[in-house]
Design an enzyme around this catalytic site. Structure first.
Site, short mmCIF file in Angstrom:
data_model
loop_
_atom_site.label_atom_id
_atom_site.label_comp_id
_atom_site.label_asym_id
_atom_site.label_seq_id
_atom_site.Cartn_x
_atom_site.Cartn_y
_atom_site.Cartn_z
N PRO A 1 0.79 -1.23 0.00
CA PRO A 1 0.00 0.00 0.00
C PRO A 1 0.82 1.28 0.00
CG PRO A 1 -0.88 -1.55 1.59
CD PRO A 1 0.37 -2.16 1.05
N ASN A 2 0.37 2.21 -0.81
CA ASN A 2 0.88 3.58 -0.88
C ASN A 2 2.23 3.72 -1.57
OD1 ASN A 2 -1.38 4.78 0.55
ND2 ASN A 2 -0.59 3.72 2.35
N ARG B 1 4.91 11.15 -1.99
CA ARG B 1 4.48 10.88 -0.61
C ARG B 1 5.67 11.07 0.34
NH1 ARG B 1 4.55 4.79 1.52
NH2 ARG B 1 3.58 5.07 3.54
N TYR C 1 10.90 9.16 2.15
CA TYR C 1 11.04 8.12 1.12
C TYR C 1 11.81 8.56 -0.12
CZ TYR C 1 7.50 5.91 4.04
OH TYR C 1 6.83 5.36 5.11
N ASN D 1 8.44 -5.24 -0.33
CA ASN D 1 8.23 -4.07 0.53
C ASN D 1 6.73 -3.98 0.70
OD1 ASN D 1 7.94 -1.72 1.90
ND2 ASN D 1 9.17 -0.47 0.50
N ALA E 1 2.83 -0.63 5.00
CA ALA E 1 2.25 -0.75 6.35
C ALA E 1 1.79 -2.17 6.68
CB ALA E 1 1.09 0.23 6.48
N GLU F 1 13.08 -8.94 2.53
CA GLU F 1 12.18 -7.85 2.96
C GLU F 1 12.95 -6.53 2.83
OE1 GLU F 1 10.98 -8.33 7.04
OE2 GLU F 1 10.06 -6.34 7.13
N HIS G 1 12.75 -2.17 3.28
CA HIS G 1 12.10 -0.92 3.65
C HIS G 1 13.01 0.23 3.25
CE1 HIS G 1 8.99 -3.07 5.61
NE2 HIS G 1 9.92 -3.83 6.19
N ARG H 1 12.01 5.13 13.49
CA ARG H 1 10.73 5.83 13.35
C ARG H 1 9.78 5.44 14.49
NH1 ARG H 1 8.65 5.25 7.44
NH2 ARG H 1 7.32 6.96 8.15
C1 DQA Z 1 8.01 1.32 4.39
C2 DQA Z 1 7.94 1.52 5.91
C3 DQA Z 1 6.53 1.26 6.43
O1 DQA Z 1 6.48 1.45 7.82
C4 DQA Z 1 5.53 2.19 5.77
O2 DQA Z 1 4.23 1.90 6.19
C5 DQA Z 1 5.64 2.18 4.28
C6 DQA Z 1 6.97 2.15 3.65
C7 DQA Z 1 9.40 1.71 3.82
O3 DQA Z 1 9.67 1.34 2.69
O4 DQA Z 1 10.18 2.39 4.49
O5 DQA Z 1 4.65 2.30 3.57
O6 DQA Z 1 7.81 -0.05 4.11
#
Ligand code: DQA
Length: 147
Positions: free
Chosen positions: A11-12, A19, A24, A75, A78, A99, A101, A108
């Protein structure tokens, strides 16, 4: 080595670049896809690059590729911090799972410190910006070659 690395984004992440750029960065998801393709090509691999805002779609994607993928880079955004369903799906993947991020989740908010996915991943890359995807693909290629 021939084969396909699957890169799943949650998501997102479709909003990457616009964003929270201070967290990011300014690169878009299309930039990340291009980076993944270049990195994979150096190892002789193809990339199947996907993004979904929906947990079930990501679970379906994992089930679809869990045997065929050389490895999986995920990735989950959330969903990392909430999804037992995605964790259970990733546990069935035959190849290496990495995984990723973009941000350093450990620096954070507290709720980002726990990942349901880390225990079923072969490696975890955090806080390297989008370069983490390139590291993850290189790692998949190395582990897949060793197996
Ligand atoms: C994320 C970190 C997550 O906590 C967050 O919800 C994201 C992006 C990252 O790539 O740093 O959407 O996965």
């Amino acid at each position: 080595m021939a084969g396909t690395v699957v890169v799943l984004n949650g998501p997102n992440l479709n909003l990457l670049g616009e964003r929270e750029p201070e967290v990011y960065g300014r690169e878009t998801l299309a930039d990340v896809e291009a980076l993944c393709r270049t990195t994979a090509a150096e190892a002789g691999l193809e990339v199947d690059f996907r993004q979904s805002n929906h947990e079930g779609d990501l679970v379906d994607a994992v089930q679809e590729v869990r045997r065929s993928a050389v490895g999986l880079v995920v990735n989950a955004g959330a969903l990392t911090h909430t999804s037992v369903a995605l964790r259970d799906a990733l546990a069935t993947v035959v190849g290496p799972v990495v995984e990723v991020h973009i941000s350093n989740v450990h620096a954070r908010e507290e709720f980002r410190h726990h990942s349901y996915l880390s225990a079923v991943s072969d490696a975890v890359i955090v806080g390297c910006g989008v370069q983490g995807y390139a590291f993850a693909i290189a790692r998949v290629a190395t582990v897949a070659r060793e197996r």
